[in-house]
Design a protein around this motif. Structure first.
Motif: not given
Length: 350
Positions: A55-62, A93-94, A107-115, A217-226
């Motif tokens: 919802y508006t203003g809370h896109c990280t809580d998808m 791990y997930t 389920y929970e949204f995890l930040e990261g770019e698909t490869l 999913l690759y998270n560049q900031k955290q330098e990890n993959v999920v």
């Protein structure tokens, strides 16, 4: 990450997923203002439908809501899928599951770019994939209800029992006859694969079994993959899980198998993997060579497996994708690799 055990007696119409997603949100996030909800329908999936809600203003809580594809329970053991996610969430791990419903789960949204076909070979990324796969392969289980046998032979056998022999659509039937090997040929190839690859003695490990680019999913900031999407996760041959990932370097929609990693790249990848899997910094060249041989021997099997999968999808899926064409591509790759590999002899062959 905690797992919510709630099950909702809701069935979402796959042709009206926004309405269904709202029903889920009302139950699991009752404080979210319905008039401020935003929806994003993801179009990458080839088995399920997926929608993100915030919802508006809370896109990280998808929250992600997955709706199972038509008749996809023919392909996937949904109880095992949920169990696997819970096991891997507990291991850190997930994502966690917020709720299940009659034909999917939230389920929970995890930040990261698909490869992509570029990023999967990035020197900053591929060691993270090798590391995470090795960690997953080393997971130990006390749960006796999980089969420790390699799942691949039973799964392929089941696929072959339900692959279509004919299509009611005449155009599809003509294409099927032109592009796809006969059932008798496929059955013979299955027996050959089973008798040959069972002798390779690849360790049986807790494997993802579907590490295509969109499932990492690759998270560049955290330098990890999920890893995500555990529909086919089960105990299976180590070499299958690795080579199945390598075959996905080609991409999915229009796979380009010239992108399959060469021996030099594979051995660098495998060395990173073995450092974690064997818990040692001292990985010998012989250890790398042996794993490379096992992985190479298994190269035809993912093509055969996903070829059968695509045939079933061509009969049942409502997703707009040419599964028959995809099946033909995978079977062509299977026969190409089979000819090359089964005549190959090395010091590791019997």
């Amino acid at each position: 990450m905690s797992v919510c055990e709630e099950h909702l007696n809701i069935t979402i119409d796959e042709n009206d997923i926004i309405v269904g997603a709202k029903d889920i949100i009302k139950r699991i996030r009752p404080t979210w203002p319905l008039q401020q909800l935003h929806f994003k329908i993801f179009t990458d999936g080839r088995t399920n439908k997926l929608i993100g809600i915030w919802y508006t203003g809370h896109c990280t809580d998808m929250i992600l809501v997955r709706i199972y594809g038509n008749n996809s329970d023919l392909l996937i053991d949904r109880k095992s899928e949920i169990q696997n996610i819970r096991i891997l969430n507990k291991a850190g791990y997930t994502h966690c599951i917020y709720a299940t419903f009659n034909n999917g789960f939230a389920y929970e949204f995890l930040e990261g770019e698909t490869l992509t076909i570029e990023t999967v070979k990035n020197p900053k990324v591929y060691p993270l994939i090798a590391k995470r796969m090795a960690e997953m392969h080393n997971l130990e289980f006390e749960n006796e209800s999980i089969s420790k046998d390699a799942f691949i032979w039973g799964k392929v056998k089941k696929f072959m029992q339900i692959i279509p022999k004919r299509f009611s659509d005449s155009l599809k039937q003509t294409k099927f006859e032109m592009l796809i090997p006969s059932y008798a040929i496929l059955k013979k190839e299955y027996q050959l694969l089973k008798s040959t690859l069972s002798k390779v003695n690849s360790p049986v490990v807790f494997a993802h079994n579907d590490l295509l680019l969109g499932n990492i999913l690759y998270n560049q900031k955290q330098e990890n993959v999920v890893f995500i999407d555990y529909e086919y996760t089960a105990f299976n041959y180590q070499a299958f899980d690795i080579v199945n990932h390598f075959t996905e370097y080609a991409g999915f929609d229009e796979p380009d198998y010239s992108l399959y990693p060469d021996e030099n790249f594979q051995k660098k990848w495998l060395k990173k993997y073995l450092r974690i899997y064997n818990a040692t910094t001292n990985v010998s060249e012989k250890d790398v060579d042996k794993l490379y041989w096992q992985v190479t021997k298994f190269t035809p099997l993912p093509h055969f497996f996903w070829g059968c999968w695509a045939l079933i999808q061509s009969e049942h899926s409502h997703i707009d994708f040419d599964f028959l064409e995809y099946a033909a591509i995978r079977f062509n790759e299977y026969f190409k690799w089979k000819e090359e590999i089964f005549k190959m002899k090395t010091e590791f062959d019997e």
